[in-house]
Design an enzyme around this catalytic site. Structure first.
Site, mmCIF file in Angstrom:
data_model
loop_
_atom_site.group_PDB
_atom_site.id
_atom_site.type_symbol
_atom_site.label_atom_id
_atom_site.label_comp_id
_atom_site.label_asym_id
_atom_site.label_seq_id
_atom_site.Cartn_x
_atom_site.Cartn_y
_atom_site.Cartn_z
ATOM 1 N N GLY A 93 2.916 7.943 -1.493
ATOM 2 C CA GLY A 93 3.792 7.042 -1.782
ATOM 3 C C GLY A 93 4.120 6.304 -3.214
ATOM 4 O O GLY A 93 4.565 7.308 -3.905
ATOM 5 N N SER A 125 1.661 14.467 -2.954
ATOM 6 C CA SER A 125 2.713 13.537 -3.266
ATOM 7 C C SER A 125 2.695 13.278 -4.619
ATOM 8 O O SER A 125 1.276 13.379 -5.496
ATOM 9 C CB SER A 125 4.025 12.509 -2.448
ATOM 10 O OG SER A 125 5.685 12.491 -3.254
ATOM 11 N N ALA A 126 1.874 11.505 -4.348
ATOM 12 C CA ALA A 126 1.524 11.075 -5.511
ATOM 13 C C ALA A 126 0.139 11.284 -5.889
ATOM 14 O O ALA A 126 -0.368 11.324 -6.880
ATOM 15 C CB ALA A 126 1.514 9.244 -5.492
ATOM 16 N N HIS A 162 8.295 16.954 -5.635
ATOM 17 C CA HIS A 162 9.441 16.609 -5.068
ATOM 18 C C HIS A 162 10.749 17.298 -6.094
ATOM 19 O O HIS A 162 11.359 16.660 -6.015
ATOM 20 C CB HIS A 162 9.700 15.330 -4.874
ATOM 21 C CG HIS A 162 9.004 14.845 -3.648
ATOM 22 N ND1 HIS A 162 9.218 14.841 -2.180
ATOM 23 C CD2 HIS A 162 7.960 13.803 -4.016
ATOM 24 C CE1 HIS A 162 8.052 13.838 -1.736
ATOM 25 N NE2 HIS A 162 7.162 13.471 -2.695
ATOM 26 N N GLU A 197 9.411 21.110 -3.062
ATOM 27 C CA GLU A 197 9.073 20.386 -1.053
ATOM 28 C C GLU A 197 8.448 21.878 -0.648
ATOM 29 O O GLU A 197 9.834 22.668 -0.982
ATOM 30 C CB GLU A 197 10.127 19.640 -0.423
ATOM 31 C CG GLU A 197 9.240 18.052 -1.507
ATOM 32 C CD GLU A 197 11.252 16.976 -0.515
ATOM 33 O OE1 GLU A 197 11.578 17.371 0.779
ATOM 34 O OE2 GLU A 197 11.053 16.215 -0.707
#
Lengths: 238, 238
Positions: A93, A125-126, A162, A197
């Site tokens: 997020g 991700s985060a 990413h 990714e």
């Protein structure tokens, strides 16, 4: 310094290519949490999704673990809830929102200590971004201003999830590589690992293994980036 | 509050489509600085280009103004140098580096006061971003941690330069619109204007005019964004 008992899985993203939610990560996550009874899910990076919905999505993506996943709520006592669990999973997020809420819940040091002491950690991700020394290589918009950009510092290199070398035609904003080149100029003593990714890092003690479908890149100031192939292992401290 | 004498040109980008450096902005910038004798160029957003090279590029892009452009160096006294000029131009690059250096040179309040008092201001990309209340809608990587994300607050809305609705196929990082939606959830009282490349805002007093080749967008929390066509005028305070 005593050897830390790191047991981490740091993934670039929750989805890869045309695949479903956590499809490509399911087995890796299942293996990592095999011996965990109660896995804390930290949804704090979620800004435009309710945290209950976020937990539901994660449970649906990880059906074999679903009953062991415990959602951390914004009004929970962070350290107390963490202490009741033996694994932790931090979803993606907005990285600024995530780090800000971790600070506000007094969880930055507590998480660092727990994971350095052997608690299994999965991030994507985060949730991977915060495993580095700072979040200064996040792609996210600084929608919230955390007390500091210093993060968990579980691994000694900055992470860029990413990662992509894609450049839209006739677009004049900086490319990802240009942004990271700026980071390296401003922070010449930092290492940067870029995770496309479908790429992840599995850390056991001081050994790092590249996992997933695509190679990681260790970025170089002279632009001659080093490809770290899937299956390759290297020491955490370079 | 007395009427402010704003005279601003806030551009999304230095280049548009296949055009050359500052091509599409040249006439707008020339008009704005028509009566200025000494224009301060602030290159602090430049991280991977030397500031001398940056000034050279800008002078080459604005030949009619070249002799009047004065480069602000990192070792100059910021407020003193600003006071010797009657116009200011802030180039693009990394918004965090720009704001950090403005704070370190004691220029945030000085610039705000000078421009609110009528000094002509041109910014593009990062140089436009800082004209809003904060830099929380920048696209840039937080490679440096400024003392605060609060910015010049010349205009009462957040700006997003290089706005694009482009989404690479099978890429799972957030889109620009999703990032800005997160901002609006976290900051529900803020207005956000998105400027695609080729779009700018010309502010005179309390009147804003959309200039350039492409419309601006005022973003809406419900996703029904308002298009502001080129030539359209609106009051600064909405």
């Amino acid at each position: 310094m005593t050897e830390r008992e790191l047991n981490l899985l740091l993934l670039s993203s929750s989805r890869v290519g045309g695949g479903g939610y956590l499809d490509s990560a399911r087995q890796l996550i299942g293996n990592l949490f095999a011996n965990c009874q109660r896995i804390l899910f930290i949804p704090f990076a979620g800004v435009t999704i309710s945290h209950a919905d976020y937990a539901q999505r994660v449970r649906a993506g990880l059906p074999a673990l679903a009953e062991r996943i415990h959602l951390l709520n914004l009004d929970d006592d962070g350290p107390e809830t963490l202490a009741s669990c033996d694994g932790v999973m931090v979803g993606g997020g907005n990285t600024f929102a995530l780090l800000d809420r971790l600070y506000r819940h007094a969880l930055v040091r507590e998480l660092r200590d727990a994971v350095n002491g052997g608690m299994s950690y999965v991030g994507w991700s985060a949730g991977s971004n915060i495993a580095g020394p700072t979040i200064r290589t996040t792609n996210d918009m600084p929608i919230i201003e955390p007390p500091s950009l210093a993060a968990l510092n579980l691994v000694p290199f900055q992470l860029n999830p990413h990662y992509t070398s894609f450049v839209p035609a006739n677009f004049h904003g900086e490319t990802r590589r240009e942004r990271l080149a700026e980071f390296m100029v401003a922070n010449p003593d930092s290492r940067v690992l870029a995770l496309p990714e479908g790429c992840g890092l599995r850390v056991r003690g001081t050994e790092v293994e590249v996992v997933g479908e695509f190679a990681a890149l260790e970025l170089a100031a002279d632009g001659r980036d080093l490809e770290l192939a899937v299956g390759q292992r290297f020491n955490l401290n370079g």
